[in-house]
Design an enzyme around this catalytic site. Sequence first.
Site, PDB file in Angstrom:
ATOM      1  N   ASP A  70       0.804  -1.223   0.000  1.00 14.58           N
ATOM      2  CA  ASP A  70       0.000   0.000   0.000  1.00 14.58           C
ATOM      3  C   ASP A  70       0.837   1.273   0.000  1.00 14.58           C
ATOM      4  O   ASP A  70       0.296   2.365  -0.200  1.00 14.58           O
ATOM      5  CB  ASP A  70      -0.932   0.017   1.219  1.00 14.58           C
ATOM      6  CG  ASP A  70      -2.252  -0.684   0.945  1.00 14.58           C
ATOM      7  OD1 ASP A  70      -2.515  -1.009  -0.226  1.00 14.58           O
ATOM      8  OD2 ASP A  70      -3.016  -0.908   1.902  1.00 14.58           O
ATOM      9  N   HIS A 128       6.209  -1.428  -6.946  1.00  8.27           N
ATOM     10  CA  HIS A 128       7.331  -2.280  -6.569  1.00  8.27           C
ATOM     11  C   HIS A 128       7.780  -3.071  -7.799  1.00  8.27           C
ATOM     12  O   HIS A 128       6.992  -3.809  -8.395  1.00  8.27           O
ATOM     13  CB  HIS A 128       6.922  -3.217  -5.437  1.00  8.27           C
ATOM     14  CG  HIS A 128       6.549  -2.499  -4.171  1.00  8.27           C
ATOM     15  ND1 HIS A 128       7.467  -1.787  -3.420  1.00  8.27           N
ATOM     16  CD2 HIS A 128       5.358  -2.373  -3.529  1.00  8.27           C
ATOM     17  CE1 HIS A 128       6.862  -1.260  -2.366  1.00  8.27           C
ATOM     18  NE2 HIS A 128       5.584  -1.596  -2.408  1.00  8.27           N
ATOM     19  N   GLY A 180      -2.472  -1.365  -8.560  1.00 12.09           N
ATOM     20  CA  GLY A 180      -1.378  -0.431  -8.786  1.00 12.09           C
ATOM     21  C   GLY A 180      -0.268  -0.545  -7.770  1.00 12.09           C
ATOM     22  O   GLY A 180       0.339   0.456  -7.380  1.00 12.09           O
ATOM     23  N   LYS A 181       0.043  -1.783  -7.347  1.00 13.01           N
ATOM     24  CA  LYS A 181       1.025  -1.961  -6.276  1.00 13.01           C
ATOM     25  C   LYS A 181       2.325  -2.612  -6.736  1.00 13.01           C
ATOM     26  O   LYS A 181       3.391  -2.292  -6.216  1.00 13.01           O
ATOM     27  CB  LYS A 181       0.405  -2.799  -5.148  1.00 13.01           C
ATOM     28  CG  LYS A 181      -0.815  -2.149  -4.499  1.00 13.01           C
ATOM     29  CD  LYS A 181      -1.434  -3.061  -3.445  1.00 13.01           C
ATOM     30  CE  LYS A 181      -2.659  -2.424  -2.797  1.00 13.01           C
ATOM     31  NZ  LYS A 181      -3.272  -3.316  -1.774  1.00 13.01           N
ATOM     32  N   VAL A 182       2.245  -3.565  -7.656  1.00 12.71           N
ATOM     33  CA  VAL A 182       3.452  -4.272  -8.083  1.00 12.71           C
ATOM     34  C   VAL A 182       3.504  -4.375  -9.599  1.00 12.71           C
ATOM     35  O   VAL A 182       2.497  -4.241 -10.293  1.00 12.71           O
ATOM     36  CB  VAL A 182       3.542  -5.695  -7.470  1.00 12.71           C
ATOM     37  CG1 VAL A 182       3.551  -5.644  -5.956  1.00 12.71           C
ATOM     38  CG2 VAL A 182       2.414  -6.576  -7.977  1.00 12.71           C
TER      39      VAL A 182
END
Length: 350
Positions: free
Chosen positions: A261, A277, A305-307
């Site tokens: 997050d 990430h 939309g995190k990794v």
Amino acid sequence: MNDPLKSNRKAELLSTQVEHIDITSFDARPIIDAMGKMSFTSRDLARATGIYNDMLSDKDCTVFLVIAGSTSAGGCMDLYAELVRNNMVDAVVATGATIVDMDFFEGLGHKHYQALEVPDDDTLRSLYIDRIYDTYIDEDDLQNVDHTIFEIAESLEPKPYSSRAFIREMGKYLVKHGKKENSLVKLAYENDVPIFCPAFVDSSAGFGLVKHQVDAMKAGKPYMVLDAIADFRELTQIKIEAGVSGLLMVGGGVPKNFIQDTVVCAEILGHEDVDVHKYAVQVTVADVRDGACSSSTLQEAASWGKVNTAIEQMVFAEAGSVMPLLASDAYHREHWKKREPRRWAKLFDQ
């Protein structure tokens, strides 16, 4: 325990210590190389190991070690400590149990024991033995941890602390009073590797902190408190400053979601240029069909939309059986020798 029969029985059950694996004592590279030519979980593990090595060889990458579950109690405690000692991780996000009930616990000189015999759990309760699957903890020793956390809290200025700041005080305590050199908490303090526990009170630490607060309230005195918002802000600040980042995740749960997050939080703070990430590896046995965070795939995390979906690998395996291979391979490939220490804890020095 005053009953001699119970004392003897307890000693029998707590007679065989868990011995933590030493990733420096064997070279897993040939095994990982061979697994890369296989299929199923073997090839997944080989690819995950390759991704972790890519994190270490990327001079711009900050590596986050993310831990949930009980692998530390089960024999991986020194593994994680070696990653910190050898500059193979730059920050840690973990459960309170991993940091307090397991690592800090052993840092104080206590041990985990193999449950070679498992009587009924009511008997274990009467003997003050706590069970983690096939591993035992002496409840008397665990209560010593509670009281030590209370002692640390009592020594601090009464103000808000992030879990990172409090765990740093725990590391400082172990430097002075610890009984084990290879403690993750101690080594992280010495190497300026910040540790975050977003659910810190959900551990043995909670008992000591509650006692600190209740005693202070009864005495009409101020007390220290944990600031969970500061946890999120500080971890996001590291992500913003780091730029390129990689996740080595053991288990899932709160630590997994918390570190992922940070990308979204950075965007909300106006840092729309912060990348997802870049690298991500997760080792878990969780079933993807339950819709939980622990089991959600890294592909799924990309939808939030995190990794990055290009360099990620899920490994569906019990972490204690595969993390020693992954970590030993990375240790012996020696990319860590060329890395500059990030020392992200210094970011918060006043």
